[in-house]
Enzyme design. Structure first.
Site, PDB file in Angstrom:
ATOM      1  N   GLY A 173       0.824  -1.309  -0.101  1.00 60.24           N
ATOM      2  CA  GLY A 173      -0.063  -0.181  -0.107  1.00 60.24           C
ATOM      3  C   GLY A 173       0.769   1.300   0.101  1.00 60.24           C
ATOM      4  CB  SER A 174       4.177   2.032  -1.092  1.00 55.65           C
ATOM      5  OG  SER A 174       4.155   1.622  -2.464  1.00 55.65           O
ATOM      6  CB  SER A 175       0.590   3.724  -4.480  1.00 48.10           C
ATOM      7  OG  SER A 175      -0.548   2.612  -4.384  1.00 48.10           O
ATOM      8  CB  ALA A 176      -3.130   3.384  -0.544  1.00 47.42           C
ATOM      9  CG  ASP A 232      -4.551  -0.657  -1.091  1.00 47.67           C
ATOM     10  OD1 ASP A 232      -5.327  -1.672  -0.662  1.00 47.67           O
ATOM     11  OD2 ASP A 232      -3.579  -0.718  -1.739  1.00 47.67           O
TER      12      ASP A 232
END
Length: 290
Positions: free
Chosen positions: A77-80, A123
């Protein structure tokens, strides 16, 4: 300037099916992304499409600085987390006055725009609110985390592209709906059964393994994921499955505490990287400015 941080997540059950309204369960983890936003007259276009879309969505010019404890393109979930932290920092820096629910909704819209219209609210919601969450269509329900819930994350260190994998599954559904839709139904049913078995790790492991097989049937598996899942189970894990879009990225395993070190060593033996973590109950938060 304004600095905010948001946690990553482990997608426990329901990947891909949740995009089509089926239930999914995700849990925020301690690793975070920290974002600092500073207003400016002229700003270079960010390298991250998510940050670029955040600036476009709220129609502001700003410099954005990111510090991350999360591996990118790994299913954690880095982008979220980047999206959530960036939007909250913009809202703070420019004093836009949006409340938490509104900004969290914006984060979902940004992810949809960046992922060609196919993105679950899971996310971004988990990153904003923390804890363990059930997502089912428009419903978002906080779950009570089980006591002594011991998991181990393993990163294959093979990056994946979420939007591409979501597109791939969408094409499969379009070309073979009679095959794809029952798989989504089964993944959703497993998520609902898992919700009642977090205190029963052996049964949870059985459900994880079944969920993994269904994800592989959707075409989002990877040989490195298979190796790590099998190594974890051979080391004493009750179950192991991918987290997120698949095609690389991370797996998570549930195991007795006595097997925790063995499972971490098993991930390393597969050229993976074990990631110790715990549940994050806080979600997005304001940080001290530097």
């Amino acid at each position: 300037m304004a600095t905010w941080s948001a946690p990553g997540k482990v997608f426990l059950f329901g990947e891909h099916a949740v995009v089509y309204g089926k239930p999914g369960i995700a849990m925020a983890i301690k690793q975070r992304v920290q974002v600092t936003v500073r207003r400016c007259r002229f700003a270079q276009r960010p390298n991250s499409p998510y940050i670029a879309e955040c600036l476009k969505f709220l129609d502001v010019k700003a410099s954005v600085y990111v510090r991350s404890q999360l591996p990118s393109a790994s299913g954690l979930g880095s982008s979220a987390a980047v999206t959530v932290a960036t939007l909250f920092a913009i809202n703070d820096e420019f004093q836009l006055g949006y409340n938490k629910e509104e900004v969290t909704g914006f984060a979902h819209e940004v992810e949809k725009a960046t992922q060609n219209g196919r993105a679950s609210a899971t996310d971004t919601y988990v990153s904003a609110y923390g804890g363990m969450v059930l997502i089912r269509g428009e419903e978002k329900r906080r779950l009570i985390p089980p006591e002594n819930f011991s998991i181990v994350i393993g990163n294959t260190q093979i990056p994946h592209h979420t939007a591409e994998l979501v597109r791939k599954v969408a094409e499969f559904r379009k070309s073979s709906p009679a095959v794809a839709n029952p798989i989504f139904d089964a993944i959703g049913a497993i998520a609902m059964e898992a919700m009642h078995n977090f205190d029963n790790p052996k049964e949870l492991g059985v459900l994880m393994n079944r969920n993994q097989s269904l994800l592989e049937a959707l075409g989002v598996g990877h040989p490195a994921l298979t190796r790590m899942n099998e190594a974890a189970k051979n080391a004493g894990a009750f179950g192991s499955k991918l987290s997120g879009a698949g095609g690389g990225g991370c797996v998570w395993a549930v195991c007795p505490r006595s097997a925790r070190n063995r499972v971490m060593n098993a991930f390393e033996s597969c050229d993976g990287k074990p990631i110790p973590t715990a549940i994050d109950m806080e979600g997005v938060r304001k940080e001290a400015d530097y």
